[in-house]
Design a protein around this motif. Structure first.
Motif, PDB file in Angstrom:
ATOM      1  N   UNK A  12      39.391  12.136  64.970  1.00  0.00           N
ATOM      2  CA  UNK A  12      38.540  13.110  64.279  1.00  0.00           C
ATOM      3  C   UNK A  12      39.003  13.338  62.840  1.00  0.00           C
ATOM      4  N   UNK A  13      40.309  13.451  62.650  1.00  0.00           N
ATOM      5  CA  UNK A  13      40.799  13.761  61.297  1.00  0.00           C
ATOM      6  C   UNK A  13      40.707  12.550  60.378  1.00  0.00           C
ATOM      7  N   UNK A  14      40.909  11.342  60.910  1.00  0.00           N
ATOM      8  CA  UNK A  14      40.770  10.135  60.084  1.00  0.00           C
ATOM      9  C   UNK A  14      39.325   9.961  59.632  1.00  0.00           C
ATOM     10  N   UNK A  15      38.398  10.088  60.563  1.00  0.00           N
ATOM     11  CA  UNK A  15      36.990   9.853  60.223  1.00  0.00           C
ATOM     12  C   UNK A  15      36.466  10.918  59.269  1.00  0.00           C
ATOM     13  N   UNK A  16      36.754  12.174  59.563  1.00  0.00           N
ATOM     14  CA  UNK A  16      36.184  13.224  58.716  1.00  0.00           C
ATOM     15  C   UNK A  16      36.824  13.257  57.332  1.00  0.00           C
ATOM     16  N   UNK A  17      38.101  12.889  57.240  1.00  0.00           N
ATOM     17  CA  UNK A  17      38.753  12.886  55.931  1.00  0.00           C
ATOM     18  C   UNK A  17      38.277  11.728  55.073  1.00  0.00           C
ATOM     19  N   UNK A  18      38.201  10.561  55.682  1.00  0.00           N
ATOM     20  CA  UNK A  18      37.918   9.362  54.891  1.00  0.00           C
ATOM     21  C   UNK A  18      36.447   9.264  54.500  1.00  0.00           C
ATOM     22  N   UNK A  62      43.729  19.625  60.467  1.00  0.00           N
ATOM     23  CA  UNK A  62      43.383  18.713  61.570  1.00  0.00           C
ATOM     24  C   UNK A  62      42.401  19.362  62.548  1.00  0.00           C
ATOM     25  N   UNK A  63      42.612  20.635  62.850  1.00  0.00           N
ATOM     26  CA  UNK A  63      41.719  21.301  63.814  1.00  0.00           C
ATOM     27  C   UNK A  63      40.319  21.506  63.232  1.00  0.00           C
ATOM     28  N   UNK A  64      40.246  21.918  61.975  1.00  0.00           N
ATOM     29  CA  UNK A  64      38.917  22.069  61.359  1.00  0.00           C
ATOM     30  C   UNK A  64      38.255  20.704  61.183  1.00  0.00           C
ATOM     31  N   UNK A  65      39.060  19.683  60.900  1.00  0.00           N
ATOM     32  CA  UNK A  65      38.514  18.322  60.803  1.00  0.00           C
ATOM     33  C   UNK A  65      37.782  17.941  62.089  1.00  0.00           C
ATOM     34  N   UNK A  66      38.322  18.380  63.230  1.00  0.00           N
ATOM     35  CA  UNK A  66      37.723  18.001  64.513  1.00  0.00           C
ATOM     36  C   UNK A  66      36.342  18.619  64.676  1.00  0.00           C
ATOM     37  N   UNK A  67      36.220  19.881  64.285  1.00  0.00           N
ATOM     38  CA  UNK A  67      34.897  20.532  64.354  1.00  0.00           C
ATOM     39  C   UNK A  67      33.952  19.873  63.340  1.00  0.00           C
ATOM     40  N   UNK A  68      34.492  19.609  62.157  1.00  0.00           N
ATOM     41  CA  UNK A  68      33.680  19.002  61.106  1.00  0.00           C
ATOM     42  C   UNK A  68      33.229  17.594  61.514  1.00  0.00           C
ATOM     43  N   UNK A  69      34.117  16.866  62.172  1.00  0.00           N
ATOM     44  CA  UNK A  69      33.786  15.514  62.667  1.00  0.00           C
ATOM     45  C   UNK A  69      32.598  15.578  63.630  1.00  0.00           C
ATOM     46  N   UNK A  70      32.650  16.512  64.573  1.00  0.00           N
ATOM     47  CA  UNK A  70      31.571  16.642  65.559  1.00  0.00           C
ATOM     48  C   UNK A  70      30.240  16.927  64.854  1.00  0.00           C
ATOM     49  N   UNK A  71      30.283  17.855  63.905  1.00  0.00           N
ATOM     50  CA  UNK A  71      29.045  18.251  63.227  1.00  0.00           C
ATOM     51  C   UNK A  71      28.460  17.106  62.410  1.00  0.00           C
ATOM     52  N   UNK A 110      28.330  20.235  54.390  1.00  0.00           N
ATOM     53  CA  UNK A 110      29.470  20.993  53.841  1.00  0.00           C
ATOM     54  C   UNK A 110      30.760  20.597  54.560  1.00  0.00           C
ATOM     55  N   UNK A 111      30.639  20.418  55.893  1.00  0.00           N
ATOM     56  CA  UNK A 111      31.810  20.019  56.689  1.00  0.00           C
ATOM     57  C   UNK A 111      32.336  18.666  56.237  1.00  0.00           C
ATOM     58  N   UNK A 112      31.398  17.760  55.939  1.00  0.00           N
ATOM     59  CA  UNK A 112      31.770  16.411  55.516  1.00  0.00           C
ATOM     60  C   UNK A 112      32.668  16.470  54.280  1.00  0.00           C
ATOM     61  N   UNK A 113      32.334  17.332  53.342  1.00  0.00           N
ATOM     62  CA  UNK A 113      33.113  17.386  52.112  1.00  0.00           C
ATOM     63  C   UNK A 113      34.349  18.281  52.252  1.00  0.00           C
TER      64      UNK A 113
END
Lengths: 49, 502
Positions: free
Chosen positions: B63-69, B189-198, B334-337
């Motif tokens: 989740x954190x790799x995908x949402x960050x990159x 990392x935890x917010x990345x996981x929610x952001x990844x899902x969204x 917004x989550x993506x960025x």
């Protein structure tokens, strides 16, 4: 149905369902992840060293 | 990375948002700050704050790799290319990067885990000494400044929410800053996981809604030119190679390295990257198809035919998605960025605290000192990024410059240090990194100050007249000179070192 359309639907399902599956997996892992939680000691099977 | 920067041209097409959508956006933003607040006092030491206690397992790494990159640059940049050129956006632009992710999964990650580093500049310190580490930390800090993300927030806020850009940058960027400062990498990392899902689910849901708008998949064949389905489009081989080369940044990306260091084990990183490649591929393809749907919708008149190509995905979504779902989409954008901004701020903060403050100013710094210094570094990077986003017009040029600095300063010494033990000579690392950094600054200055901005190319171009010929040097080409100069500096350093040792 063309190959492009099949490819599109396969990817949409992978993306949607894959994200949900990974998120549920993350939620299952979460209690053992948070700061202060009991963690399994690392072993050679974890691929370290 | 680049195409979102023309988003400024679409700010007049503001979106209508209902009360349900506003509620979803508000809940999302509040949730992010809450996560940071909940994790604020739970850090046992610096490793816990900066690397999440090195406890990350496979799912959270995915989740954190995908949402960050993947930020809004990919969302709007790839859909722009799909809107104008079709499936080449996936085959020519996105697909080559998966090869570098594979190399990272099987080669780079294993080596990095074996050495047990904490930061990218620490690799330089171990192989070449403190001087090279300082240069590397400066390059990593500059690259990680969140100017582009904050600029993107300004545009998104204006376009989606009707706020002035500076207010959007302050509020949306401020939310990401707040939870990063309080919660550290755990919060990221935890917010990345929610952001990844969204970001993933809302994009997948857009496919059936989009197809409904354009009248089914067959409508794409009916309305789009045949070249839209040509895998390589009309791109030249050289351009495909140039696109592929941009994937090299994966091999020295500071946020990527941080996730490798934060993983529980090498196997976790490898598995996360392999799963990530599948999801990255699906994400890229879905963005590509939505871009092509938008082109079809524009031809049909369902969306404005004159819309800017990089705004096409946004326009398509706003037409296709029902109330409520639109709120999720906006929160997803917004989550993506946000997931990108928080990670880069934290890396920049770590560079300040662990790679500069501790070795230079306070070698006996305690964990509490380091956490405090990291927070100050996060804040510093955000403030500098905000000032840059508010001051510069040519953000594209700024991003090219920052990416050049990273590649030119770090690629050669990092990869040679990791894989060729005979090359681990301090002078070689120092000359290589300094020559990469200074040549990047110099060549970019020549191109920007001595050249002109060309709208069609969306970049600065310098006209070089040499030996009777005339050549156009784009700002993006700077790396073709600076990376070889860095390699040359490395060879020079090795030669001097060999002579000194007799």
């Amino acid at each position: 149905m063309s190959g492009w359309e099949i490819f599109t639907w396969v990817n949409a399902w992978i993306l949607g369902c894959g994200a949900v599956i990974v998120f549920v997996w993350f939620l299952i892992d979460l209690p053992g992840l948070l700061p202060g939680a009991e963690r399994k000691p690392r072993t050679s099977e974890d691929g370290e060293g | 990375m680049l195409a979102l920067l023309a988003l400024g041209g679409i700010a007049d097409s503001m979106v209508e948002i209902g009360i349900l959508d506003w509620s979803i956006i508000a809940i999302y933003l509040t949730g992010m700050v809450t996560v940071g607040a909940l994790l604020a006092r739970r850090h046992a030491d610096f490793d816990d704050f900066f690397l999440a206690g090195r406890a990350l397992t496979t799912p959270i790494l995915i989740t954190t790799l995908i949402s960050t990159y993947y930020g809004i640059d990919v969302l709007f940049g790839s859909s722009q290319l799909a809107y104008t050129d079709g499936v080449v956006a996936w085959f020519g632009y996105a697909r080559p990067t998966y090869l570098f992710f594979l190399i990272a999964a099987f080669v780079v990650a294993r080596r990095l885990r074996h050495e047990d580093f904490r930061s990218l500049p620490e690799i330089l310190e171990r192989y070449y000494g403190g001087g090279t580490r300082n240069v590397g930390a400066l390059a990593s800090f500059l690259y990680s400044l969140p100017a582009l993300s904050l600029y993107g927030f300004g545009l998104l806020a204006e376009l989606l929410l009707g706020w002035p850009p500076l207010v959007g940058m302050a509020v949306l960027g401020g939310v990401a800053l707040a939870y990063t400062l309080t919660g550290g990498f755990w919060a990221v990392a935890l917010t990345d996981s929610i952001q990844f899902l969204m970001m993933c689910v809302i994009l997948a849901i857009a496919v059936p809604y989009g197809l409904q708008v354009v009248g089914g998949f067959d409508s794409l064949f009916e309305h789009l030119e045949p070249y839209y389905f040509d895998q390589m489009g009309d791109l030249s081989v050289l351009l495909v190679i140039a696109y592929a080369a941009t994937g090299l940044t994966v091999l020295i990306e500071p946020t990527f390295y941080q996730r490798i260091f934060a993983a529980r084990s090498y196997h976790n990183v490898r598995n996360a990257l392999l799963a990530g490649i599948v999801l990255w591929g699906a994400y890229d393809w879905t963005v590509t198809i939505v871009g092509m749907m938008a082109r079809t919708a524009a031809i049909q008149g369902a969306i404005d035919p004159g819309i800017a190509p990089d705004a096409s995905l946004m326009a398509m979504m706003t037409v296709a998605l029902p109330a409520g779902m639109l709120g999720f989409f906006i929160a997803g954008v917004l989550a993506t960025e946000m997931s990108t901004l928080d990670s880069y701020c934290l890396v920049a903060g770590g560079n300040v605290a662990y790679d500069l403050y501790k070795p230079i100013l306070k070698p006996d710094a305690s964990d509490a000192d380091l956490i405090r210094a990291t927070r100050l570094g996060v804040l510093l990077s955000w403030v500098i990024g905000f000032a840059m986003a508010a001051s510069f017009d040519q953000m594209l040029g700024l991003w090219v410059f920052m990416a050049s600095i990273l590649m030119s300063t770090l690629l050669v010494p990092i990869l040679l240090g990791l894989y060729v033990p005979a090359c681990r000579r301090p002078l070689a690392g120092l000359i290589s990194s300094v020559s990469g950094l200074t040549s990047t600054a110099l060549i970019n200055a020549i191109i920007v100050l001595g050249g002109r901005y060309v709208d069609e190319e969306e970049t600065f171009v310098f006209q070089l007249d040499l030996w009777g010929g005339s050549y156009e040097i784009l700002q993006e080409y700077a790396m073709f000179f600076t990376v070889p100069l860095s390699a040359l500096g490395f060879v020079l350093g090795l030669a001097i070192d060999r002579r000194r040792r007799g």
